[in-house]
Design an enzyme around this catalytic site. Structure first.
Site, PDB file in Angstrom:
ATOM      1  N   THR A  44       0.374   7.687  -0.199  1.00 23.29           N
ATOM      2  CA  THR A  44      -0.564   8.731  -0.604  1.00 23.29           C
ATOM      3  C   THR A  44      -1.991   8.461  -0.115  1.00 23.29           C
ATOM      4  OG1 THR A  44      -0.608   7.572  -2.707  1.00 23.29           O
ATOM      5  CG2 THR A  44       0.755   9.540  -2.583  1.00 23.29           C
ATOM      6  N   ASN A  45      -2.392   7.189  -0.117  1.00 17.77           N
ATOM      7  CA  ASN A  45      -3.721   6.796   0.405  1.00 17.77           C
ATOM      8  C   ASN A  45      -3.529   5.638   1.378  1.00 17.77           C
ATOM      9  OD1 ASN A  45      -4.871   8.446  -1.681  1.00 17.77           O
ATOM     10  ND2 ASN A  45      -4.793   6.719  -3.073  1.00 17.77           N
ATOM     11  N   THR A  98       0.825  -1.215   0.000  1.00 17.26           N
ATOM     12  CA  THR A  98       0.000   0.000   0.000  1.00 17.26           C
ATOM     13  C   THR A  98       0.862   1.270   0.000  1.00 17.26           C
ATOM     14  OG1 THR A  98      -0.178  -0.177   2.405  1.00 17.26           O
ATOM     15  CG2 THR A  98      -1.969  -1.121   1.116  1.00 17.26           C
ATOM     16  N   PRO A  99       0.328   2.355  -0.547  1.00  9.73           N
ATOM     17  CA  PRO A  99       1.133   3.577  -0.749  1.00  9.73           C
ATOM     18  C   PRO A  99       1.051   4.569   0.409  1.00  9.73           C
ATOM     19  CG  PRO A  99      -0.962   3.828  -1.856  1.00  9.73           C
ATOM     20  CD  PRO A  99      -1.027   2.508  -1.140  1.00  9.73           C
ATOM     21  N   CYS A 115      -4.072   9.421  -7.410  1.00  8.78           N
ATOM     22  CA  CYS A 115      -3.440   9.128  -8.702  1.00  8.78           C
ATOM     23  C   CYS A 115      -4.359   9.520  -9.855  1.00  8.78           C
ATOM     24  CB  CYS A 115      -3.089   7.645  -8.769  1.00  8.78           C
ATOM     25  SG  CYS A 115      -4.446   6.575  -8.269  1.00  8.78           S
ATOM     26  N   GLY A 140      -0.768   1.159 -10.746  1.00  7.66           N
ATOM     27  CA  GLY A 140       0.417   2.004 -10.797  1.00  7.66           C
ATOM     28  C   GLY A 140       0.148   3.476 -10.985  1.00  7.66           C
TER      29      GLY A 140
HETATM   30  P1  NAD Z   1       5.838   4.013  -3.875  1.00 11.10           P
HETATM   31  O1  NAD Z   1       5.959   3.270  -5.152  1.00 11.10           O
HETATM   32  O2  NAD Z   1       7.011   4.769  -3.377  1.00 11.10           O
HETATM   33  O3  NAD Z   1       5.419   3.009  -2.704  1.00 11.10           O
HETATM   34  C1  NAD Z   1       4.311   2.146  -2.809  1.00 11.10           C
HETATM   35  C2  NAD Z   1       4.539   0.919  -1.964  1.00 11.10           C
HETATM   36  O4  NAD Z   1       5.539   0.105  -2.555  1.00 11.10           O
HETATM   37  C3  NAD Z   1       5.039   1.213  -0.556  1.00 11.10           C
HETATM   38  O5  NAD Z   1       4.464   0.300   0.353  1.00 11.10           O
HETATM   39  C4  NAD Z   1       6.526   1.000  -0.653  1.00 11.10           C
HETATM   40  O6  NAD Z   1       7.090   0.660   0.580  1.00 11.10           O
HETATM   41  C5  NAD Z   1       6.582  -0.142  -1.641  1.00 11.10           C
HETATM   42  N1  NAD Z   1       7.805  -0.213  -2.431  1.00 11.10           N
HETATM   43  C6  NAD Z   1       8.253   0.744  -3.286  1.00 11.10           C
HETATM   44  N2  NAD Z   1       9.370   0.316  -3.893  1.00 11.10           N
HETATM   45  C7  NAD Z   1       9.630  -0.933  -3.410  1.00 11.10           C
HETATM   46  C8  NAD Z   1      10.645  -1.906  -3.645  1.00 11.10           C
HETATM   47  N3  NAD Z   1      11.645  -1.690  -4.505  1.00 11.10           N
HETATM   48  N4  NAD Z   1      10.583  -3.083  -2.985  1.00 11.10           N
HETATM   49  C9  NAD Z   1       9.585  -3.320  -2.112  1.00 11.10           C
HETATM   50  N5  NAD Z   1       8.602  -2.434  -1.844  1.00 11.10           N
HETATM   51  C10 NAD Z   1       8.625  -1.266  -2.475  1.00 11.10           C
HETATM   52  O7  NAD Z   1       4.582   4.975  -4.054  1.00 11.10           O
HETATM   53  P2  NAD Z   1       3.973   6.055  -3.052  1.00 11.10           P
HETATM   54  O8  NAD Z   1       4.775   7.291  -3.127  1.00 11.10           O
HETATM   55  O9  NAD Z   1       3.696   5.468  -1.734  1.00 11.10           O
HETATM   56  O10 NAD Z   1       2.576   6.289  -3.805  1.00 11.10           O
HETATM   57  C11 NAD Z   1       2.472   7.125  -4.914  1.00 11.10           C
HETATM   58  C12 NAD Z   1       2.463   6.366  -6.225  1.00 11.10           C
HETATM   59  O11 NAD Z   1       1.472   5.365  -6.213  1.00 11.10           O
HETATM   60  C13 NAD Z   1       2.106   7.285  -7.383  1.00 11.10           C
HETATM   61  O12 NAD Z   1       2.835   6.928  -8.514  1.00 11.10           O
HETATM   62  C14 NAD Z   1       0.625   7.030  -7.567  1.00 11.10           C
HETATM   63  O13 NAD Z   1       0.138   7.322  -8.856  1.00 11.10           O
HETATM   64  C15 NAD Z   1       0.557   5.559  -7.285  1.00 11.10           C
HETATM   65  N6  NAD Z   1      -0.780   5.162  -6.856  1.00 11.10           N
HETATM   66  C16 NAD Z   1      -1.531   4.444  -7.709  1.00 11.10           C
HETATM   67  C17 NAD Z   1      -2.811   4.068  -7.332  1.00 11.10           C
HETATM   68  C18 NAD Z   1      -3.677   3.282  -8.255  1.00 11.10           C
HETATM   69  O14 NAD Z   1      -4.746   2.880  -7.817  1.00 11.10           O
HETATM   70  N7  NAD Z   1      -3.306   3.037  -9.484  1.00 11.10           N
HETATM   71  C19 NAD Z   1      -3.311   4.427  -6.084  1.00 11.10           C
HETATM   72  C20 NAD Z   1      -2.489   5.164  -5.220  1.00 11.10           C
HETATM   73  C21 NAD Z   1      -1.213   5.519  -5.611  1.00 11.10           C
END
Ligand code: NAD
Length: 472
Positions: free
Chosen positions: A145-146, A142-143, A277, A244
């Site tokens: 942002t939400n 999970t991200p 997003c 994504g």
């Molecule tokens: P992020 O990619 O930095 O992190 C997302 C999740 O992935 C976190 O839990 C993080 O710890 C994990 N993560 C990231 N890289 C990793 C790796 N190499 N190995 C293991 N875990 C890893 O994103 P964020 O900043 O938290 O969120 C913003 C991004 O997410 C934006 O690009 C946004 O568009 C996207 N997003 C997409 C949706 C959707 O429904 N499509 C919803 C919300 C956010």
């Protein structure tokens, strides 16, 4: 003491149901975790796997009850308030009022078991059912942002479909994610659910996420985040859903209701300080109406920056040196906060910072996730549609169009291929706020599930009865 018979019967019933599940205190430390929070990822996955086995014996009525328990606990005013506040405090992103709306939305409009419809075929050879069956244990990433919205809507959908779930929250949203997961566990225990249907680890980290992804008991991965983590889950060799990044363009043509378009764009772009997003990230306007659109956007709360030196200052401030990512410290910050950093002081009525740019400007190309909104002028609507397709970068995520020309609306909808396409409304209409339909915070463009619901987290299985049960 004078016990009411009904009360005694209810206590006996509760005790019996707990004994049935092999634990006197479901969800508690007796099961090895602290209301769903475990020291190691291995323990968390094993607990979720054991829970899912028990869950297979629960009825659809039970599942509906547990899903309702999740909705109810999130909607308790005190909890809603606390997680909304803590999410902003801990991540430094977004705004409390919007988090309230988004958390409430996730709790009320994420579909439950009603999403799992059965197909039946009957004839001379008997009766065949095709049903949605659980994957087992799902690993959900999970991200920031939400953070809470995603845990809420994923828990509802995944449990409705009969799974248990291991969450890997973003480390920067650890406190609020763990708190919510524990709240959900307590609510599920009160509703009589097997312990540990929703689990996580006490120290979320990339190592723990990797351990989760590699654990053989995890049968499906769901990543809601940026391109890195989506690519990782899609390369895992397991069934994966990738939700994504986006970079949603808005096209405005000369047939649109410009006053309304301006208001919708400012409202959508400033929703939770542009964190969603799906939120408007750049506007592409037909030249003949561009000035009038910007005039109306200013009336609706946009602040126009005209000085190229200030625009350059903003770029240096909020875009990383690689020119590809935003500076995290400014993601989800308000327009007022960002303007202050370049020496411009405005009131709270300013919700969006806008400026005219060219297509190749970093504000157009980079997914900023903050209320900075570039406007690009084009000669006509066809050029606008072409540009929108280019700047969406093939994410197939979200796009908006303000127009009354049905042919052009149809043209853009077909060509841009986004999961969400909103016509004549703010972006959030696409997730059920002022637009028809359910909600989700996991929008799976790359893998095609679209707005994920319970059935996205289920397998299609066929069950065939040969001969009989045909009543025609
Ligand atoms: P992020 O990619 O930095 O992190 C997302 C999740 O992935 C976190 O839990 C993080 O710890 C994990 N993560 C990231 N890289 C990793 C790796 N190499 N190995 C293991 N875990 C890893 O994103 P964020 O900043 O938290 O969120 C913003 C991004 O997410 C934006 O690009 C946004 O568009 C996207 N997003 C997409 C949706 C959707 O429904 N499509 C919803 C919300 C956010």
């Amino acid at each position: 003491m004078n016990f009411d018979e009904k009360v005694v019967a209810s206590i006996v019933q509760q005790v019996l149901s707990r004994v049935d599940m092999g634990s006197a205190e479901p969800g508690c430390a007796a099961a090895g975790g602290d209301w769903g929070v475990f020291e190691t990822m291995n323990e968390a996955v094993e607990a979720a796997a054991a829970a899912q086995k028990q869950y297979l014996n629960c009825s659809m009525h039970d599942r509906a009850k547990y899903v309702q328990a999740i909705r109810d606990v999130v909607l308790e005013e005190e909890n809603l308030d606390y997680i909304s506040r803590l999410a902003v405090e801990e991540t430094g992103m977004g705004a409390y009022e919007y988090k309230l709306v988004k958390n409430r939305l996730a709790a009320t409009k994420s579909p439950g078991i009603e999403d799992l419809t059965t197909d039946a075929m009957s004839g001379d050879d008997g009766l065949t059912l095709v049903e949605y069956s659980p994957f087992g244990v799902i690993g959900a990433i999970t991200p920031t942002t939400n953070p809470t919205e995603t845990v809420i809507c994923n828990s509802i959908g995944m449990l409705a479909a009969g799974n248990s779930v291991v969450f890997s929250p973003h480390p920067r949203a650890k406190m609020v994610s763990l708190h919510l997961i524990q709240l959900i566990n307590r609510a599920l225990a009160r509703a009589g659910a097997p312990a540990n249907l929703v689990v996580t680890v006490s120290e979320p980290s990339i190592e723990n996420t990797n351990a989760m992804m590699n654990h053989p008991a995890v049968r499906m991965l769901v990543a809601t985040g940026g391109p890195g983590i989506v690519k990782t889950v899609l390369s895992s060799g397991k069934k994966a859903i990738g939700a994504g990044a986006g970079n949603p363009p808005v096209v405005v043509d000369e047939t649109a209701n410009i006053e309304k378009a301006a208001q919708d764009i400012v409202d959508g772009c400033s929703f939770d300080n542009n964190l969603p997003c799906i939120a408007e990230k750049e506007v592409i306007a037909v030249d003949s109406i561009a000035d009038y659109l910007m005039f109306n956007m200013k009336k609706s709360g946009a602040y126009e920056v005209k000085d190229p030196a200030v625009i350059d200052k903003l770029v240096k401030l909020v875009v990383q040196e690689n020119g590809k990512s935003p500076v995290t410290a400014f993601v989800g910050k308000s327009a007022r906060y960002i303007l202050e950093k370049v020496g411009i002081s405005v009131g709270p009525e300013v919700k969006v910072i806008m400026m005219e740019t060219a297509e190749d400007h970093p504000f157009v190309q980079v997914e900023l996730m903050m209320p900075i909104l570039p406007i690009v002028r084009v000669p006509d609507v066809d050029a606008a549609i072409d540009m929108a397709i280019r700047v969406e970068h093939g994410n197939r995520h979200t796009a908006m169009m303000h127009s009354r020309n049905v042919d052009k609306l149809t043209k853009m909808a077909k060509l841009i291929q986004t999961t969400i396409f909103v016509k004549n409304g703010p972006s959030y209409a696409g997730i059920g706020v002022g637009g028809e339909g359910c909600t989700t915070f996991t929008i799976a463009g790359p893998t095609g599930e679209g707005l994920t619901t319970a059935k996205s987290f289920a397998r299609r299985r066929r069950c065939v009865l040969v001969g009989g049960l045909d009543v025609r």
